[in-house]
Design a protein around this motif. Structure first.
Motif, PDB file in Angstrom:
ATOM      1  N   GLN A   1       0.723  -1.251   0.103  1.00 16.73           N
ATOM      2  CA  GLN A   1      -0.046   0.034   0.092  1.00 16.73           C
ATOM      3  C   GLN A   1       0.802   1.232   0.075  1.00 16.73           C
ATOM      4  OE1 GLN A   1      -2.667  -1.366   3.608  1.00 16.73           O
ATOM      5  NE2 GLN A   1      -4.160  -0.389   2.372  1.00 16.73           N
ATOM      6  N   VAL A   2       1.930   1.309   0.890  1.00 15.64           N
ATOM      7  CA  VAL A   2       2.899   2.633   0.995  1.00 15.64           C
ATOM      8  C   VAL A   2       3.457   2.555  -0.360  1.00 15.64           C
ATOM      9  CG1 VAL A   2       4.898   3.299   1.679  1.00 15.64           C
ATOM     10  CG2 VAL A   2       3.333   2.154   3.178  1.00 15.64           C
ATOM     11  N   ALA A   3       3.826   1.385  -1.116  1.00 16.22           N
ATOM     12  CA  ALA A   3       4.615   1.629  -2.234  1.00 16.22           C
ATOM     13  C   ALA A   3       3.560   2.073  -3.370  1.00 16.22           C
ATOM     14  CB  ALA A   3       4.940   0.010  -2.792  1.00 16.22           C
ATOM     15  N   SER A   4       2.286   1.776  -3.232  1.00 14.87           N
ATOM     16  CA  SER A   4       1.269   2.116  -4.142  1.00 14.87           C
ATOM     17  C   SER A   4       1.128   3.818  -4.258  1.00 14.87           C
ATOM     18  CB  SER A   4       0.021   1.457  -3.930  1.00 14.87           C
ATOM     19  OG  SER A   4      -0.627   2.118  -2.891  1.00 14.87           O
ATOM     20  N   VAL A   5       1.352   4.299  -3.115  1.00 15.30           N
ATOM     21  CA  VAL A   5       1.166   5.971  -2.828  1.00 15.30           C
ATOM     22  C   VAL A   5       2.568   6.436  -3.578  1.00 15.30           C
ATOM     23  CG1 VAL A   5       1.315   7.666  -0.871  1.00 15.30           C
ATOM     24  CG2 VAL A   5      -0.082   5.745  -0.639  1.00 15.30           C
ATOM     25  N   PHE A   6       3.578   6.054  -3.456  1.00 17.62           N
ATOM     26  CA  PHE A   6       4.538   6.683  -4.176  1.00 17.62           C
ATOM     27  C   PHE A   6       4.728   6.438  -5.616  1.00 17.62           C
ATOM     28  CE2 PHE A   6       6.581   5.687   0.169  1.00 17.62           C
ATOM     29  CZ  PHE A   6       6.537   7.193   0.642  1.00 17.62           C
ATOM     30  N   VAL A   7       4.321   5.301  -6.062  1.00 16.54           N
ATOM     31  CA  VAL A   7       4.175   4.922  -7.452  1.00 16.54           C
ATOM     32  C   VAL A   7       2.997   5.794  -7.952  1.00 16.54           C
ATOM     33  CG1 VAL A   7       2.998   3.213  -8.949  1.00 16.54           C
ATOM     34  CG2 VAL A   7       4.795   2.670  -7.583  1.00 16.54           C
ATOM     35  N   ASN A   8       1.841   5.893  -7.585  1.00 17.98           N
ATOM     36  CA  ASN A   8       0.783   6.781  -7.944  1.00 17.98           C
ATOM     37  C   ASN A   8       1.247   8.274  -7.969  1.00 17.98           C
ATOM     38  OD1 ASN A   8      -0.630   4.859  -7.846  1.00 17.98           O
ATOM     39  ND2 ASN A   8      -1.882   5.194  -5.963  1.00 17.98           N
ATOM     40  N   ARG A   9       2.196   8.757  -7.135  1.00 20.33           N
ATOM     41  CA  ARG A   9       2.536  10.167  -7.058  1.00 20.33           C
ATOM     42  C   ARG A   9       3.666  10.410  -7.902  1.00 20.33           C
ATOM     43  NH1 ARG A   9       3.003  13.692  -2.702  1.00 20.33           N
ATOM     44  NH2 ARG A   9       1.164  13.683  -1.115  1.00 20.33           N
ATOM     45  N   LEU A  10       4.425   9.518  -8.357  1.00 17.54           N
ATOM     46  CA  LEU A  10       5.360   9.361  -9.379  1.00 17.54           C
ATOM     47  C   LEU A  10       4.619   9.512 -10.713  1.00 17.54           C
ATOM     48  CD1 LEU A  10       8.144   6.776  -8.322  1.00 17.54           C
ATOM     49  CD2 LEU A  10       8.369   9.379  -8.575  1.00 17.54           C
ATOM     50  N   ARG A  11       3.476   8.809 -10.976  1.00 18.91           N
ATOM     51  CA  ARG A  11       2.801   8.865 -12.226  1.00 18.91           C
ATOM     52  C   ARG A  11       2.268  10.167 -12.432  1.00 18.91           C
ATOM     53  NH1 ARG A  11       0.132   2.751 -11.030  1.00 18.91           N
ATOM     54  NH2 ARG A  11       1.633   1.508 -12.402  1.00 18.91           N
ATOM     55  N   GLN A  12       1.826  10.754 -11.242  1.00 21.62           N
ATOM     56  CA  GLN A  12       1.099  12.006 -11.589  1.00 21.62           C
ATOM     57  C   GLN A  12       1.796  13.257 -11.453  1.00 21.62           C
ATOM     58  OE1 GLN A  12      -2.535  12.462  -9.139  1.00 21.62           O
ATOM     59  NE2 GLN A  12      -2.837  10.078  -9.401  1.00 21.62           N
ATOM     60  N   GLY A  13       3.293  13.098 -11.202  1.00 23.85           N
ATOM     61  CA  GLY A  13       4.173  13.873 -11.190  1.00 23.85           C
ATOM     62  C   GLY A  13       4.155  14.866  -9.807  1.00 23.85           C
ATOM     63  N   ILE A  14       3.681  14.315  -8.804  1.00 25.03           N
ATOM     64  CA  ILE A  14       3.806  14.761  -7.474  1.00 25.03           C
ATOM     65  C   ILE A  14       4.681  14.507  -6.788  1.00 25.03           C
ATOM     66  CG2 ILE A  14       2.259  15.086  -5.282  1.00 25.03           C
ATOM     67  CD1 ILE A  14      -0.184  14.058  -7.024  1.00 25.03           C
ATOM     68  N   ARG A  15       5.370  15.413  -5.937  1.00 27.91           N
ATOM     69  CA  ARG A  15       6.539  15.141  -5.158  1.00 27.91           C
ATOM     70  C   ARG A  15       6.104  14.036  -4.100  1.00 27.91           C
ATOM     71  NH1 ARG A  15       9.021  21.173  -4.641  1.00 27.91           N
ATOM     72  NH2 ARG A  15      10.066  21.296  -6.662  1.00 27.91           N
ATOM     73  N   LEU A  16       7.132  13.264  -3.918  1.00 33.03           N
ATOM     74  CA  LEU A  16       7.075  12.391  -2.923  1.00 33.03           C
ATOM     75  C   LEU A  16       6.751  12.731  -1.675  1.00 33.03           C
ATOM     76  CD1 LEU A  16       9.755   9.678  -4.083  1.00 33.03           C
ATOM     77  CD2 LEU A  16       7.164   9.953  -4.815  1.00 33.03           C
ATOM     78  N   GLN A  17       7.560  13.760  -1.077  1.00 30.22           N
ATOM     79  CA  GLN A  17       7.285  14.555   0.404  1.00 30.22           C
ATOM     80  C   GLN A  17       7.153  13.270   1.387  1.00 30.22           C
ATOM     81  OE1 GLN A  17       3.550  16.595  -0.592  1.00 30.22           O
ATOM     82  NE2 GLN A  17       4.713  18.626  -0.637  1.00 30.22           N
ATOM     83  N   THR A  18       8.523  12.727   1.524  1.00 30.59           N
ATOM     84  CA  THR A  18       8.446  11.668   2.510  1.00 30.59           C
ATOM     85  C   THR A  18       9.692  12.136   3.551  1.00 30.59           C
ATOM     86  OG1 THR A  18       9.309   9.224   2.909  1.00 30.59           O
ATOM     87  CG2 THR A  18      10.021  10.330   0.823  1.00 30.59           C
ATOM     88  N   ASP A  19       9.390  11.942   4.936  1.00 33.76           N
ATOM     89  CA  ASP A  19      10.252  12.432   5.983  1.00 33.76           C
ATOM     90  C   ASP A  19      11.698  11.841   6.015  1.00 33.76           C
ATOM     91  OD1 ASP A  19       8.315  14.375   6.455  1.00 33.76           O
ATOM     92  OD2 ASP A  19       7.873  13.656   8.446  1.00 33.76           O
ATOM     93  N   PRO A  20      11.588  10.226   5.819  1.00 32.40           N
ATOM     94  CA  PRO A  20      12.747   9.762   5.682  1.00 32.40           C
ATOM     95  C   PRO A  20      13.914   9.995   5.054  1.00 32.40           C
ATOM     96  CG  PRO A  20      11.161   8.095   6.043  1.00 32.40           C
ATOM     97  CD  PRO A  20      10.518   9.314   5.664  1.00 32.40           C
ATOM     98  N   THR A  21      13.411  10.743   3.845  1.00 30.24           N
ATOM     99  CA  THR A  21      14.576  11.052   2.535  1.00 30.24           C
ATOM    100  C   THR A  21      15.086  12.380   3.155  1.00 30.24           C
ATOM    101  OG1 THR A  21      12.826  12.392   1.559  1.00 30.24           O
ATOM    102  CG2 THR A  21      13.206  10.230   0.896  1.00 30.24           C
ATOM    103  N   VAL A  22      14.298  13.395   3.925  1.00 32.26           N
ATOM    104  CA  VAL A  22      14.865  14.551   4.643  1.00 32.26           C
ATOM    105  C   VAL A  22      15.762  14.107   5.618  1.00 32.26           C
ATOM    106  CG1 VAL A  22      14.310  16.520   5.955  1.00 32.26           C
ATOM    107  CG2 VAL A  22      12.517  15.681   4.275  1.00 32.26           C
ATOM    108  N   ILE A  23      15.664  13.274   6.168  1.00 30.38           N
ATOM    109  CA  ILE A  23      16.460  12.615   7.473  1.00 30.38           C
ATOM    110  C   ILE A  23      17.686  12.340   6.770  1.00 30.38           C
ATOM    111  CG2 ILE A  23      16.861  10.973   9.124  1.00 30.38           C
ATOM    112  CD1 ILE A  23      13.891  11.250   9.837  1.00 30.38           C
ATOM    113  N   TYR A  24      17.771  11.500   5.813  1.00 28.56           N
ATOM    114  CA  TYR A  24      19.102  11.195   5.047  1.00 28.56           C
ATOM    115  C   TYR A  24      19.715  12.184   4.330  1.00 28.56           C
ATOM    116  CZ  TYR A  24      21.946   7.861   2.649  1.00 28.56           C
ATOM    117  OH  TYR A  24      23.096   7.176   2.216  1.00 28.56           O
ATOM    118  N   GLY A  25      19.030  13.180   3.934  1.00 27.27           N
ATOM    119  CA  GLY A  25      19.794  14.186   3.443  1.00 27.27           C
ATOM    120  C   GLY A  25      20.586  15.292   4.607  1.00 27.27           C
ATOM    121  N   LEU A  26      19.926  15.006   5.700  1.00 19.42           N
ATOM    122  CA  LEU A  26      20.806  15.640   6.864  1.00 19.42           C
ATOM    123  C   LEU A  26      21.771  14.858   7.454  1.00 19.42           C
ATOM    124  CD1 LEU A  26      17.610  16.762   8.655  1.00 19.42           C
ATOM    125  CD2 LEU A  26      19.128  18.193   7.389  1.00 19.42           C
TER     126      LEU A  26
END
Length: 386
Positions: free
Chosen positions: A268-293
């Motif tokens: 289900q979580v994967a489906s959210v990100f796949v749907n966002r990628l298809r529609q050109g919506i930014r993923l906006q997921t906190d773990p990526t922010v943390i990894y950037g820090l």
């Protein structure tokens, strides 16, 4: 008279021959037939042991019916000199022939004590476990963090066991930097790790290792296993995914891995990100922010600041479009499979639901309701703490 004597002698010879033959057949059946053992045992063969000593141990344990037949069988099959030291699991009903094979086959012990060096998300842990023959499951004897400096007093004694087996286990979602740093504390491994493995390239799994194994050889095995997993799952991916390469699949899988600890939610979580990628919506997921820090070099240890959500890093999916350039952790097989075969949903949002899982939504209005509900749960918990 002489004919009578000769006839009687021949008769006696035949009887003795038949008795000997019958004895051999009986002995063979005793050796190859099911044994009397009713419960599994862990047989400890000390260094320098003989088949005679082992046969006595087995007799005392009720594993064999005749020690002499056991020794003769091992000698007849030319295995008496092949006895190996170690701890071996003997199953109920094992024949003498099977037990001889178990203690002469070679290889690592199959029961006894195991040292499992587990690399978790926050820290590593040394786990000493012993196999319970009755359940074939390991029972933890002791566990401690090697970096904490508090080592149990009897650890050295158990660590010196001649048949101790070693294992390294990676938790799903650990970063490559964590793996390299924690492996330095594994005192049963040798060698240095000069290069940091690419993020996502190590398979979270359990690895049986030998004492003295080189750390770079172990890491290479982890990379090879992850490569095979990715190759296998990529070949069986769903059609029409907005993912062009296996490397991108690994990136998405690492985000799925860090977003949920509930196995049933991964697709289900994967489906959210796949749907966002298809529609050109930014993923906006906190773990990526943390990894950037942190770049995976330590847990953040606090909440994300608003300024950090806006900070530009290559991994901040609140700022960048699409996927980050690299994975943000080492995903397990289940998360890779979820990324390549997500559920078919219209979900675009999810937020924690207070049970350890998430509430999913198709619209922003639904999502805002879920967020408000989660904030009420957080507020109630804070009041409970005070």
């Amino acid at each position: 008279m002489w004919r009578s004597i000769a006839s009687n002698a021949l008769t006696l010879f035949i009887v003795l021959f038949l008795l000997a033959g019958g004895g051999l057949i009986w002995g063979q059946r005793q050796y190859t037939g099911p044994g009397p053992l009713e419960e599994p045992i862990c047989l400890r063969v000390e260094p320098g042991s003989t088949m005679g000593r082992v046969s006595r141990q087995l007799g005392d344990e009720g594993a064999i019916s005749n020690s002499t037949i056991f020794r003769l069988g091992a000698k007849y099959t030319e295995k008496s000199s092949l006895l190996k030291a170690g701890s071996f699991l003997v199953q109920p009903g094992a024949s003498m022939e099977e037990i001889v094979d178990i203690v002469t086959r070679g290889g690592r012990s199959t029961c006894g004590t195991e040292l499992n060096f587990r690399i978790g998300i926050v820290s590593a842990e040394v786990q000493l476990r012993e196999l319970d023959p009755a359940t074939s499951r390991y029972v933890e004897v002791m566990a401690f963090d090697p970096a904490a400096g508090e080592i149990p007093q009897d650890y050295a004694e158990k660590r010196a066991a001649p048949d101790l087996r070693f294992r390294v286990t990676l938790a799903e979602g650990v970063t490559s930097w964590q793996v390299v740093e924690e492996l330095k504390a594994a005192d049963f491994l040798n060698g240095d790790l000069v290069e940091l493995p690419p993020e996502g390239s190590l398979a979270p799994d359990s690895y049986e290792v030998s004492e003295g194994m080189r750390r770079d050889e172990l890491v290479a095995e982890m990379q090879e296993r992850q490569s095979k997993i990715l190759e296998d799952l990529w070949a069986r991916r769903a059609d029409g995914l907005p993912i062009e390469t296996p490397e991108q699949a690994l990136v998405l899988a690492s985000i799925v891995e860090k977003e949920t600890g509930v196995p049933e939610e991964r697709r289900q979580v994967a489906s959210v990100f796949v749907n966002r990628l298809r529609q050109g919506i930014r993923l906006q997921t906190d773990p990526t922010v943390i990894y950037g820090l942190t770049e995976g070099r330590a847990p953040l240890g606090r909440g994300i600041r608003q300024s950090e959500l806006r900070r530009e890093t290559p991994w901040n999916t609140y700022v960048i479009d699409g996927l980050p350039p690299t994975p943000i952790a080492n995903p397990g097989r289940a998360s890779i499979e979820a990324a390549l075969n997500p559920d078919s949903t219209d979900y675009l949002f999810f937020v924690a639901d207070g049970t350890g899982g998430h509430a999913f939504a198709e619209t922003l209005a639904e999502h805002n309701e879920n967020v408000a509900r989660w904030r009420r749960i957080e507020a109630e918990r804070q009041e409970g703490v005070q």
